[in-house]
Design a protein around this motif. Structure first.
Motif, short mmCIF file in Angstrom:
data_model
loop_
_atom_site.label_atom_id
_atom_site.label_comp_id
_atom_site.label_asym_id
_atom_site.label_seq_id
_atom_site.Cartn_x
_atom_site.Cartn_y
_atom_site.Cartn_z
N THR A 1 0.85 -1.20 0.00
CA THR A 1 0.00 0.00 0.00
C THR A 1 0.88 1.25 0.00
O THR A 1 1.93 1.28 0.66
CB THR A 1 -0.86 0.01 1.29
N TYR A 2 0.44 2.28 -0.71
CA TYR A 2 1.17 3.55 -0.69
C TYR A 2 1.30 4.02 0.77
O TYR A 2 0.31 4.05 1.50
CB TYR A 2 0.43 4.60 -1.51
N SER B 1 3.65 10.59 -5.46
CA SER B 1 2.35 10.14 -4.96
C SER B 1 2.06 8.70 -5.42
O SER B 1 1.00 8.16 -5.12
CB SER B 1 1.23 11.08 -5.41
N TYR C 1 -8.78 4.36 -18.55
CA TYR C 1 -8.30 5.73 -18.37
C TYR C 1 -7.07 5.78 -17.49
O TYR C 1 -6.52 6.86 -17.25
CB TYR C 1 -9.42 6.60 -17.79
N ILE D 1 -3.96 4.52 -17.90
CA ILE D 1 -2.69 4.87 -18.55
C ILE D 1 -2.66 6.35 -18.94
O ILE D 1 -1.68 7.04 -18.62
CB ILE D 1 -2.39 3.92 -19.73
N ALA E 1 -4.23 8.79 -17.47
CA ALA E 1 -4.13 9.59 -16.23
C ALA E 1 -2.71 9.50 -15.67
O ALA E 1 -2.13 10.50 -15.23
CB ALA E 1 -5.14 9.09 -15.20
N GLN F 1 -6.20 14.10 -12.07
CA GLN F 1 -6.43 13.84 -10.64
C GLN F 1 -7.89 13.51 -10.36
O GLN F 1 -8.20 12.73 -9.46
CB GLN F 1 -6.00 15.04 -9.82
N VAL G 1 -9.82 11.95 -12.56
CA VAL G 1 -9.95 10.58 -13.07
C VAL G 1 -9.33 9.60 -12.08
O VAL G 1 -9.83 8.50 -11.86
CB VAL G 1 -9.32 10.47 -14.47
N ARG G 2 -8.25 10.04 -11.45
CA ARG G 2 -7.59 9.19 -10.44
C ARG G 2 -8.58 8.82 -9.33
O ARG G 2 -8.60 7.68 -8.87
CB ARG G 2 -6.39 9.94 -9.86
N ARG G 3 -9.40 9.76 -8.92
CA ARG G 3 -10.40 9.45 -7.88
C ARG G 3 -11.40 8.41 -8.38
O ARG G 3 -11.77 7.50 -7.65
CB ARG G 3 -11.10 10.72 -7.40
N LEU G 4 -11.81 8.54 -9.63
CA LEU G 4 -12.78 7.57 -10.18
C LEU G 4 -12.16 6.17 -10.25
O LEU G 4 -12.84 5.18 -9.98
CB LEU G 4 -13.23 8.02 -11.58
N ARG H 1 -9.75 5.00 -8.32
CA ARG H 1 -9.67 4.45 -6.96
C ARG H 1 -11.05 3.96 -6.52
O ARG H 1 -11.19 2.91 -5.89
CB ARG H 1 -9.14 5.50 -5.98
N LEU I 1 -2.26 4.27 -8.93
CA LEU I 1 -3.12 5.45 -8.84
C LEU I 1 -4.06 5.32 -7.64
O LEU I 1 -4.35 6.29 -6.95
CB LEU I 1 -3.93 5.63 -10.14
N ALA I 2 -4.52 4.09 -7.37
CA ALA I 2 -5.44 3.86 -6.25
C ALA I 2 -4.69 3.69 -4.93
O ALA I 2 -5.30 3.79 -3.86
CB ALA I 2 -6.28 2.62 -6.53
N GLY I 3 -3.41 3.40 -4.98
CA GLY I 3 -2.60 3.25 -3.76
C GLY I 3 -2.76 1.91 -3.06
O GLY I 3 -2.27 1.72 -1.95
N LEU J 1 -8.62 11.24 -21.86
CA LEU J 1 -9.25 11.63 -20.60
C LEU J 1 -10.42 12.58 -20.83
O LEU J 1 -11.36 12.62 -20.04
CB LEU J 1 -8.22 12.33 -19.68
N THR K 1 -16.03 14.49 -15.72
CA THR K 1 -15.54 14.53 -14.33
C THR K 1 -16.13 15.71 -13.57
O THR K 1 -15.60 16.11 -12.55
CB THR K 1 -14.00 14.61 -14.31
N PRO L 1 -10.44 16.42 -7.25
CA PRO L 1 -9.14 15.86 -7.62
C PRO L 1 -8.55 15.04 -6.48
O PRO L 1 -8.73 15.40 -5.31
CB PRO L 1 -8.27 17.10 -7.90
N LEU L 2 -7.87 13.94 -6.81
CA LEU L 2 -7.23 13.09 -5.79
C LEU L 2 -5.72 13.26 -5.91
O LEU L 2 -5.11 12.84 -6.88
CB LEU L 2 -7.62 11.63 -6.02
N PRO M 1 -3.29 9.03 -2.61
CA PRO M 1 -4.18 7.86 -2.72
C PRO M 1 -4.93 7.53 -1.44
O PRO M 1 -5.94 6.84 -1.48
CB PRO M 1 -3.25 6.73 -3.14
#
Lengths: 491, 122
Positions: free
Chosen positions: A191-192, A206, A301, A303, A305, A376, A378-381, A383, A429-431, B68, B73, B78-79, B82
């Motif tokens: 885990t991150y 990150s 998405y 890659i 992101a 960022q 998209v990163r939340r989506l 995760r 991305l999700a950690g 993207l 969105t 924004p994240l 993690p």
């Protein structure tokens, strides 16, 4: 001695079958004899290794041996090691002798391990084939025409070739799991925040995380016990208790709920890799697990992101290489700007420059919202996809990579190289943690083919569960016991 | 925002370039001047020829990244981390000792504890 696991070696040392010094000498001789062929190590540290081995033997004689005392390993050349060359696989740091130990190195030394040297990698950990190293590509011990994967390619190849029983890697987008898969070994990305990043040369802060690469999940558990935990020097390290990762290894899997993300079994997946992974899943069913299909709808998405977020962070992290305080400096600079521009142009390789340029561009005025902020979001989506899936299942399983190891020189186009990491990148991305375990072979060339890795994913801080799930598979199968002919013929 | 990609949750999503049907979404084409500007901002020496070489690679990478834009969105926070953690603070106490000599041992050029660089002020 060269094909034993850490656990087996620890038992031999405890029983007095051989000393750590003898083991160290035997592996150093093997490195000397074989590494010219595969180029897995950038620096070998025989003197320091002998001293550490002698200290370990002395500790054992006094009854002060711990679980890792006297066990040899190698460390990816991205971890700073006090007094030892630390290159990051770059011309920029080809002369850099680190003035301190990374936290992970400090902890491994304190645990009594014996480091034999520093392993080759893609420059600044940017790559998926280990072909981006200033110190030359690494060859895959299963087939010298194939890449070992990357960026921790040297660590994976060294373990597969029987030069060391374990090595440390780092994983920003798959850099532990994909080379572990390509080289037929076991590799865990925690885990991150689980393992301190302090003293690891930063790529994308990150996303970066360090983890163990070894022959078995059991050995990864032993190593994770030593390196996991809070570190005040890394503000992203998590203040959370560390369990004994070996304790739950043998827990039964009856009732385990496995999810197969349907996006991980689509077009582009090599059919032999797919069938190896599906066979592995059947083994789990025979162990009492239930299997269902799940969806991670934003998988494709990941890659795009990643190639905003990672280069953006890299461009900031790599701004420290200025030719002034450490690292490469150009000859006869005419002024300060010339010093910066030429030192950096000469010191960085192609792929690193590409990512610095992309990152600088996407962060620059007028582009930030469209690229960085969007990525960022998209990163939340991405995760959330995982968090939703883990509401329904305990672990996710799929291939670590869509193909087995490809040929050296086969992927010249950067974008097609990036797309290789489709199954590993979303995890960073999700950690969340992920592990790759050997699960068969594909490609049939040479005789056996090239290794296939089964990737197992869990929710944040589920390392003990992942190691348990991987260990039970290794008790039921023998893929992790297979050794490449290269290692056997040169025994 | 036009949806060119498969709908969320579609079961036929597949991993490779061929399956990215978003190629017509280009938020902004990269130009030669953009590459030179980024190189300048990054203090990365790049000749005109180098820039031409990178233009092609970077253009294709950004084209991939532009996928993207197909995703809505709106309203998504924004994240950055993690685990959604915020930066931890520590007590305002001195914890580092002076190790200047040790840290300057890896510098390209130092004199009397100072880093040497080309003359900045004439």
């Amino acid at each position: 001695m060269h094909d034993k696991t850490l656990t087996e070696l620890a038992a031999c040392l405890a029983a007095g079958e051989f000393t750590s010094r003898e083991l160290t000498e035997s592996l150093l001789a093997r490195i000397d004899r074989l590494d010219g062929e595969i180029n897995s190590l950038i620096t070998v540290t025989p003197d320091a290794a002998r001293e550490a081995a002698d200290r370990a033997d002395a500790a054992r004689a006094k009854g002060e041996a711990g679980p890792l005392t006297g066990l040899p390993l190698a460390i990816k050349d991205l971890f700073c090691t006090d007094g030892v060359l630390t290159t990051a696989g770059s011309r920029m740091l080809a002369n850099f002798v680190a003035p301190y130990d990374a936290s992970v190195v400090e902890r491994l030394k304190a645990a009594g391990t014996v480091s034999l040297g520093k392993t080759n990698l893609d420059e600044f950990a940017m790559g998926s084939s280990n072909e981006n190293s200033h110190f030359g590509p690494v060859k895959n011990p299963w087939d010298l025409a194939a890449v070992p994967g990357g960026s921790s390619g040297g660590s994976a190849a060294a373990v597969a070739a029987g030069l060391v029983p374990a090595a440390m890697g780092t994983d920003t987008g798959g850099s532990i799991r994909q080379p572990a898969a390509f080289c037929g070994i076991t590799g865990l990305k925690p885990t991150y925040g689980r393992v301190s990043r302090w003293g690891i040369i930063a790529y994308a802060s990150s996303l970066d995380q360090a983890g163990p690469m070894a022959r078995t999940a059991e050995d990864c558990a032993l190593l994770l016990n030593a390196i996991a935990g809070h570190d005040l020097r890394d503000s992203t390290s998590v203040a959370r208790g560390v369990p004994d990762y070996t304790e739950e290894l043998a827990a039964p899997l009856s009732g385990l709920k496995i999810g197969l993300p349907r996006e991980y079994f689509g077009d582009g997946l090599d059919p032999e890799v797919e069938s190896a992974v599906r066979e592995a899943v059947k083994v789990y069913e025979s162990l009492g697990a239930t299997v269902r299909e799940v969806s991670l709808p934003h998988t494709h998405y990941a890659i795009p992101a990643y190639y905003v977020i990672a280069p953006a962070e890299a461009s900031a992290n790599l701004s420290r290489y200025d030719g002034v305080r450490f690292g490469h400096r150009c000859e006869a600079p005419t002024d300060l700007i010339d010093l910066y521009e030429r030192s950096r142009a000469e010191g960085f390789g192609e792929e690193v420059k590409r990512r610095i340029l992309i990152g600088t561009h996407t962060l620059s005025e007028g582009f930030f919202d469209a690229y960085y902020k969007k990525a960022q979001q998209v990163r939340r989506l991405i995760r959330q996809d995982f968090l939703d899936a883990f509401e329904e299942v305990d672990v996710l399983m799929g291939p670590a990579s869509p193909t087995p190891a490809f040929d050296l020189g086969a992927r010249k186009d950067p974008v097609s190289m990036y797309l290789q990491d489709i199954y590993t990148i979303a995890v960073n991305l999700a950690g969340i943690p992920g592990i790759s375990v050997p699960a068969g072979f594909a490609g049939g060339r040479p005789a056996e083919g090239r290794p296939v890795g089964l990737q197992i994913l869990g929710t944040h801080f589920a390392e003990a569960r992942l190691l348990n799930v991987a260990h039970r598979f290794q008790q039921a199968t023998d893929w992790h016991l297979r050794r490449p002919a290269f290692a056997e013929e040169n025994a | 925002m036009p949806m060119h990609g498969p709908a969320r949750g579609a079961s036929d999503m597949v991993p490779f370039a061929a399956c990215f049907p978003f190629e017509d979404i280009r938020i902004m084409a990269l130009e030669h001047a953009d590459v030179l500007r980024a190189a300048h901002l990054a203090r990365l020496g790049l000749s005109e020829d180098d820039a031409a070489h990178y233009l092609d690679d970077l253009g294709r990478i950004l084209e991939m990244v532009d996928q993207l834009q197909a995703l809505d969105t709106e309203g998504v926070a924004p994240l950055a981390h993690p685990l959604d953690a915020t930066q931890r603070l520590r007590a305002d106490e001195v914890t580092e000792t002076d190790q200047r000599d040790r840290f300057q041992r890896c510098a390209p050029a130092v004199e009397q504890g100072l880093y040497l660089v080309p003359r900045v002020v004439e």
